[in-house]
Design a protein around this motif. Structure first.
Motif, PDB file in Angstrom:
ATOM      1  N   TYR A 144       7.172   5.104   2.511  1.00 48.28           N
ATOM      2  CA  TYR A 144       5.678   5.451   1.985  1.00 48.28           C
ATOM      3  C   TYR A 144       5.088   3.955   1.714  1.00 48.28           C
ATOM      4  O   TYR A 144       4.061   4.073   1.300  1.00 48.28           O
ATOM      5  CB  TYR A 144       5.607   6.332   1.037  1.00 48.28           C
ATOM      6  CG  TYR A 144       6.056   7.838   1.062  1.00 48.28           C
ATOM      7  CD1 TYR A 144       5.071   8.612   1.625  1.00 48.28           C
ATOM      8  CD2 TYR A 144       7.188   8.172   1.141  1.00 48.28           C
ATOM      9  CE1 TYR A 144       5.554   9.975   1.961  1.00 48.28           C
ATOM     10  CE2 TYR A 144       7.758   9.634   1.498  1.00 48.28           C
ATOM     11  CZ  TYR A 144       6.819  10.491   2.045  1.00 48.28           C
ATOM     12  OH  TYR A 144       7.083  11.674   2.218  1.00 48.28           O
ATOM     13  N   GLU A 149       4.184   0.204   2.458  1.00 53.49           N
ATOM     14  CA  GLU A 149       3.557  -0.657   3.480  1.00 53.49           C
ATOM     15  C   GLU A 149       3.325  -2.067   2.669  1.00 53.49           C
ATOM     16  O   GLU A 149       2.429  -2.173   2.030  1.00 53.49           O
ATOM     17  CB  GLU A 149       2.268  -0.145   4.104  1.00 53.49           C
ATOM     18  CG  GLU A 149       1.844  -1.078   5.535  1.00 53.49           C
ATOM     19  CD  GLU A 149       0.581  -0.521   6.084  1.00 53.49           C
ATOM     20  OE1 GLU A 149       0.098  -1.082   6.940  1.00 53.49           O
ATOM     21  OE2 GLU A 149       0.064   0.694   5.542  1.00 53.49           O
ATOM     22  N   ASP A 192       6.426   6.350   7.148  1.00 57.19           N
ATOM     23  CA  ASP A 192       6.454   5.773   8.560  1.00 57.19           C
ATOM     24  C   ASP A 192       7.923   6.128   9.148  1.00 57.19           C
ATOM     25  O   ASP A 192       8.588   7.125   8.803  1.00 57.19           O
ATOM     26  CB  ASP A 192       6.574   4.151   8.529  1.00 57.19           C
ATOM     27  CG  ASP A 192       7.578   3.600   7.557  1.00 57.19           C
ATOM     28  OD1 ASP A 192       8.607   4.383   7.291  1.00 57.19           O
ATOM     29  OD2 ASP A 192       7.650   2.269   7.362  1.00 57.19           O
ATOM     30  N   LYS A 242       1.000  -1.197  -0.023  1.00 55.89           N
ATOM     31  CA  LYS A 242      -0.073   0.072  -0.079  1.00 55.89           C
ATOM     32  C   LYS A 242       1.075   1.469   0.149  1.00 55.89           C
ATOM     33  O   LYS A 242       2.031   1.165   0.693  1.00 55.89           O
ATOM     34  CB  LYS A 242      -0.969   0.314   1.203  1.00 55.89           C
ATOM     35  CG  LYS A 242      -1.884   1.066   1.383  1.00 55.89           C
ATOM     36  CD  LYS A 242      -2.927   0.773   2.439  1.00 55.89           C
ATOM     37  CE  LYS A 242      -4.177   2.051   2.049  1.00 55.89           C
ATOM     38  NZ  LYS A 242      -4.030   3.081   3.055  1.00 55.89           N
ATOM     39  N   ASN A 265       1.421   4.584   1.246  1.00 55.03           N
ATOM     40  CA  ASN A 265       0.778   5.763   2.258  1.00 55.03           C
ATOM     41  C   ASN A 265       1.026   7.024   1.890  1.00 55.03           C
ATOM     42  O   ASN A 265       2.038   7.598   1.002  1.00 55.03           O
ATOM     43  CB  ASN A 265       1.481   5.405   3.403  1.00 55.03           C
ATOM     44  CG  ASN A 265       0.927   4.009   3.923  1.00 55.03           C
ATOM     45  OD1 ASN A 265      -0.383   3.751   3.598  1.00 55.03           O
ATOM     46  ND2 ASN A 265       1.532   3.104   4.715  1.00 55.03           N
TER      47      ASN A 265
END
Lengths: 101, 1089
Positions: free
Chosen positions: B338, B340, B333, B327, B329
């Motif tokens: 970015y 996941e 994180d 995914k 994002n």
């Protein structure tokens, strides 16, 4: 960065909306059924069994040029120039074929 | 003689090479379609995620995979081209749930040099033609007519000979390709051509661009309104169109895959060789491109394909690591990523080496592979069958039966374990310390063998003994009611569910009781003509407490009968045939399908489809599970019901895709099993083995279990050392610091249980580990690890120097005890007559292990044999040495002790480029080569002339379609000493695509039988896309194509079990063998892997 990352395309907003990710340490194990067709439609209609034209490229070019040699004369006499859509090709080919004339 | 071979896949290829997204199965459904070498998988995008729909075997190695939408169609078609120059266009028929072939054909040319950079297959965005680049200097066109039908293909001469990529441009009045190519000065350029279908020729396209990045390798066509193309290089990314040229520099990297994000083509995902995922954005003002921007998003597996799915979810398909669902994002994180990772999909590829070991010492092989590459390198432990993780065990002899009971009907967990012996019954219970201790249930009769036990309705318990049926209160544990067997009769067999009891006494009496509040009522009693051997009333109908059917197995006529309840009216009598009585019957349901299982005293099992409403039986099948009587019991794991068949070869019977599957349990012999779901041991089983009661949890119910040990580096060779319970590997660690990429080579020692690194030894700069071996030498009891290396110098074509290193493991550490320099790469090491046999460049060299005066040891050259191009793969047997050469196929050498010499005995004169060899038996050798073929050769010791004796005769040829890196003798399954299949020797192979397969050497008799079956199956199971099985399996290299011989396609043969009953009958008729017999024999073959 934010502007580049936003607005991811969405075709169906429901897709993945209820995804419960499995523990990444334990890979996904779902295995689909294996397909073994036994029906008769694995063969296409007769006219859709495609093969490559048998004529060799070189021979095809000879024939094309031979036709072109004949054609401009007739074309000129019959005044059918506009029907020959690809002026560029004829132009360049005409140049190429000069040595043969 | 091992000349009759059966090839079957134990683990399908997992290397993802292509993927695409579109509306394939319906105009409303979005599908992800992925290619795994010889298979495609169709997935459906759903709110829950990716849902696998179908796994489709393709008779070819997939070279290109594209979805396209012909004019006037509501959903996409799938175009597949194979490496052997076949193509097909598939359409999904949603009504029939079938793949139908719209078009297919052969696009090979008689003359032509296959492209070096792989095949290219592309479809014009306006669906006017399909373009193929298969041979240097030729571009093949398959035109569409205006009705979307394909027409005869033709070739166009393409001047550019070293083509790196070709794509169709969007928005062109005439179909226009852009060609990325390299000239003879190694400079790279792009050029455009328009395809004039009428003239079957190109005309110069609208633009070209010379002198690009020297590493330019990938073209991305940009849809309208922007149009043009993006050219991905190693140091720059360029946007190019007729009017615009924009370039940006990037950090040096090799981009392997891209995926378009937006339909308008303004954003793309790019993945490089290090697995870094970038977002490439085309900056534009209105319809004019003004610049490019590339942003690092994060890290994934090294991608071979990227498909944007929906709502920021992306599929990353990988050849070098696990494929992933990720995914994107909006916020990074903690590590600034970015990305996941939400799901991982196992990929064993590339399997570069593996070994077969029996880690649990249960007589069953496990395969430990060197899998993955670069940062995604890992070891994978692949094990067949279902493991029991022992949690507690007690010594107990003579167990005759076991049942678990809850202390109250609504208790979620089991408390009691009732263990029955020949003349007593003992009750074990979990105490407050979670220990199993003996207890009592007052109302039970403990001085007799229990025949059956059950939690019953109204918070009651049932115990059946030979004399009576006892109904006991759960709360007071006192006897509430008792049904006594008539005097002179004793109960022989009994069964019960929550509200019913069915029992049989001597003389063929069948008695049916119902359970009330504190009372047992005899509802019906009939007498049958013979003794009753087994019973079952497991409720599988709508009412989970009451069965309308009873299954009864009989002595004498060896029948199984279905009676209705409560009337005990006979519905069906099925004669089982033969001399063996049924010993256990079970009514069960899997995935909504009801079955009757019936196990015999000789280890055979019948299964029938059961109509729950009428009690009728159909689709009788028989398989052999073991050789001893089987007891059947259901159990639950992860909320799914399975059946445990206890016998000398314990088996779990389960269902997948509505097909019954049989998976071995990794235990030697089980007499009884009952589920025991206690609070301390949830979802566990109680298992009675000879002299022992074990409580254990059960693995996931599946055939192959794969454990991954990520290394963060690439393991390339592996061996196991039994004495030190360790694996030794040759690893490469890649590291990147700014501009420099460097690699370091290590020998590592891993604990064979925990896989912790016990010890490491770093090799010299430029020194690569090429081979590794655990062995011992004559007159020396130590176990050694020998490593063969090569110094790979940038200026050398072939290594001219290497070493043999001899390590001993002391206190878990690798200690170098000897080293020997060699004049080349040590490609292979073998233990040979207490000495060490090495393959070094073109030479085979034998070393003795000599004791020096000072007590130390050294390798001393004894003799050698020249005459290979590169001796890459060596196997030995006795004094024979089989060598697989880089390009000169297989040769057979012999070591002559007296003369201390190695001589050539025979060779295969074909020019096969070998990838692996193995010795099947004294005379027969198996080879795999780089055109994805397998072949066997035979030594002609008895031939009349020297010339014939010197020739290895090719006796088997087969197109596997997989690149085999290693063969090893061994088996993934536990072999029963007295079963028929244990007589079949097997070799395991591992491939670049992550497939694990088996080559099983059959008897000629078996081979003929399965050959006939294969011949019948080919007529019934059609090749997807109309591709021919015969052509697919035909041996094929640059020089020849020949029908497969000496090998059978086990994958096709075992798909017999997936057929509908009608199709099975069809084959049965053609074979003149009953369906039951066919199923049994094919099922036996499935148990080889």
């Amino acid at each position: 960065m934010g502007s580049l990352l936003g607005n991811w395309p969405s075709y169906d907003p429901h897709n993945f909306s209820q995804l419960r990710p499995s523990d990444p340490a334990h890979p996904s194990k779902l295995t689909p059924a294996t397909y073994h067709p036994t029906h008769n439609r694995t063969l296409p209609p007769d006219n859709q069994v495609i093969s490559t034209e048998a004529t060799n490229i070189l021979l095809r070019q000879f024939y094309q040029r031979a036709e072109e040699k004949l054609r401009p004369k007739r074309a000129a006499s019959e005044n059918l120039m506009p029907d020959h859509g690809c002026k560029q090709l004829r132009g360049s080919n005409a140049d190429d074929s000069k040595p043969y004339e | 003689m091992s000349v009759w071979n059966y090839v079957v896949t134990a683990h399908k290829p997992t290397n993802v090479t292509h993927s695409c997204v579109g509306n394939f199965t319906s105009p409303q459904e979005l599908n992800l379609i992925i290619a795994k070498c010889t298979r495609i998988e169709i997935h459906l995008l759903t709110p829950q995620g990716l849902q696998p729909m179908l796994d489709v075997p393709i008779y070819g190695r997939i070279a290109t995979l594209e979805l396209f939408r012909p004019h006037g169609e509501a959903q996409d078609f799938l175009f597949i081209a194979t490496e052997r120059y076949k193509f097909c266009v598939l359409q999904w028929d949603a009504d029939a749930s079938e793949l139908i072939t719209r078009a297919m054909g052969d696009v090979s040319d008689r003359i032509g040099r296959p492209t070096d950079y792989g095949q290219i297959g592309i479809i014009d965005p306006d669906c006017r033609l399909i373009g193929l680049h298969l041979y240097d200097g030729l571009f093949k066109v398959i035109p569409f007519d205006n009705k979307g039908q394909l027409k005869e293909a033709f070739n166009i001469r393409l001047e550019e000979l070293q083509v790196l990529d070709i794509k169709f441009l969007y928005g062109c009045a005439r179909p226009t390709i852009v060609v990325l190519y390299q000239d003879n000065k190694d400079a790279r350029h792009v050029k455009t051509y328009e395809v004039v279908i009428k003239d079957k020729d190109f005309v110069e396209g609208p633009w070209s661009q010379n002198n690009l990045d020297n590493g330019a390798g990938l073209l991305i066509p940009v849809p309208m309104p922007l149009g043009g193309v993006i050219i991905i290089g190693e140091q720059t990314i360029v946007y190019c169109s007729a009017s615009v040229f924009k370039a940006i520099p990037i950090r040096p990297s090799i981009t392997r895959a891209y995926g378009r994000v937006d339909a308008d083509g303004s954003r793309y995902l790019l993945s490089d060789h290090a697995g870094l995922l970038h977002l490439l954005v085309i900056i534009h003002e209105k319809e004019r491109v003004t610049g490019l921007k590339s942003e690092l998003l994060g890290e994934t597996s090294v991608a071979s394909t990227i498909s944007y799915l929906d709502n920021a979810f992306v599929y990353v398909g990988s050849s070098y690591g696990d494929s992933q669902l990720i995914k994107l994002n909006l916020q990074p994180d903690a590590k600034g990523s970015y990305v996941e990772v939400l799901e991982r999909y196992v990929n064993l590829g590339p399997i570069v080496d593996f070994c077969v070991v029996d880690l649990e010492r249960q007589g069953q092989g496990q395969v430990v592979t060197c899998s993955g590459a670069f940062k995604d390198g890992s070891l994978r432990v692949v094990r067949n069958g279902i493991g029991i993780n022992e949690q507690a065990s007690v010594e107990l002899h003579g167990i005759k039966g076991m049942w678990s009971l809850r202390s109250a009907t609504d208790d979620p967990y089991d408390t009691f374990l009732v263990v029955s012996f020949i003349s007593e019954t003992r009750i074990l219970a979990m105490n407050t310390d979670d220990e199993l201790e003996e207890t009592e249930i007052e109302g039970f009769h403990s001085q007799a063998q229990t025949l059956f036990c059950q939690n019953a309705v109204h918070n009651q318990l049932i115990q059946v003994t030979a004399q009576s049926v006892r109904l006991v209160s759960c709360s007071s544990r006192e006897l509430l009611n008792e049904w006594k067997a008539p005097s002179g009769f004793s109960v022989n067999v009994a069964t019960a569910n929550a509200s019913q009891v069915l029992l049989a006494t001597g003389g063929g009496h069948l008695v049916y009781l119902e359970v009330g509040v504190g009372i047992l009522t005899e509802v019906k009693h009939i007498q049958l003509e013979y003794e009753i051997s087994c019973l079952d009333i497991n409720p599988i109908g709508e009412d989970s407490k009451f069965s309308k059917l009873a299954a009864v197995g009989m002595w004498t006529d060896n029948s199984v009968r279905i009676f209705s309840l409560p009337g005990l009216d006979l519905i069906v009598k099925e004669l089982l045939g033969g001399e063996i009585i049924p010993r256990s019957v079970l009514l069960c349901a899997f995935e909504g399908v009801s079955y009757l299982l019936c196990a015999l005293g000789d280890g055979h099992l019948f299964n029938f489809l059961l109509n729950v409403n009428t009690g009728e039986l159909s689709d009788r099948k028989k398989i052999s599970l073991g050789t001893q009587p089987i007891t059947l019991r259901t159990f639950s794991s992860k909320n799914t019901t399975h059946v445990f068949a206890a016998s000398d070869r314990p088996t779990v019977i389960y269902s997948s895709n509505k097909k019954l599957l049989y998976s071995n349990v990794n235990l030697k012999e089980v007499n009884h099993m009952c589920p025991f779901n206690s609070a301390a041991f949830p979802d566990s089983l109680a298992i009675a083995k000879e002299g022992e009661l074990t409580i254990g949890s059960i693995d996931d119910i599946q055939k192959l279990h794969i454990r991954a040990i990520p290394l963060g580096e690439h393991a390339r060779r592996i061996c196991h050392q039994e004495q030190n319970r360790a694996f030794a590997t040759c690893n490469v660690k890649y590291s990147q610091s700014n501009m420099d990429e460097s690699e370091m080579h290590f020998i590592r020692l891993y604990d064979d249980q925990t896989f912790e690194i016990l010890s490491s030894y770093q090799l010299d700069t430029y020194e690569n580990g090429c081979s590794i071996l655990s062995c011992s030498f004559t007159d020396d009891s130590n176990a050694y690890i020998c490593v063969g290396t090569a110094y790979v110098l940038p200026e050398e074509n072939e290594p001219s120097k290497g070493r043999i290193l001899v390590f001993v493991v002391e206190d878990g550490k690798l200690m170098l005890v000897a080293e020997k320099e060699t004049k080349g790469a040590v490609y292979s090491l073998n233990a040979f007559n207490g000495k060490l046999l090495a393959a070094i460049n073109q030479k085979i060299q034998l070393y003795k292990w000599m004791l020096r005066d000072d007590g130390s040891r050294e390798l001393q050259s004894e003799c050698g044999h020249h005459g290979h191009i590169l001796a890459l793969y060596v196997q030995t047997r006795g004094d024979f040495i089989v060598v697989g050469d880089l390009m000169k196929s297989i040769s057979l050498l012999i070591y002559k002790h007296e003369e201390g010499a190695i001589e050539e005995r025979a060779r295969d004169y074909n020019a096969s480029w070998m990838t692996a060899v193995e010795i099947l038996d004294d005379d027969t050798y198996l080879g795999a080569e780089n055109n994805f073929n397998l072949f066997t050769v035979r030594k002609n010791s008895d031939a009349a002339t020297d010339e014939e004796r010197g020739r290895l005769e090719v006796i088997g040829e087969y197109h596997l379609g997989e690149f085999v890196n290693r063969f090893r003798h061994g088996s993934l399954v536990m072999r029963l000493p007295d079963s028929e299949s244990s007589q079949i020797p097997t070799v395991i192979f591992g491939t670049v695509n992550g497939a694990i397969g088996i080559v099983a050497s059959l008897s000629q008799h078996q081979f003929k039988f399965f050959e006939k079956l294969q011949g019948c199956l080919v007529k019934v199971i059609k090749g997807v896309g109309g591709l021919s099985h015969e052509q697919w399996r035909s041996f094929n290299n640059e020089k020849k194509t020949a029908d497969a011989r000496g090998f059978l396609d086990g994958d096709l043969i075992e798909s017999f079990l997936d057929l509908s009953r009608a199709r099975m009958e069809e084959i049965s008729t053609a074979m003149r063998v009953p369906v039951e017999e066919l199923c049994k024999r094919v099922e036996e073959m499935t148990r080889l892997h």
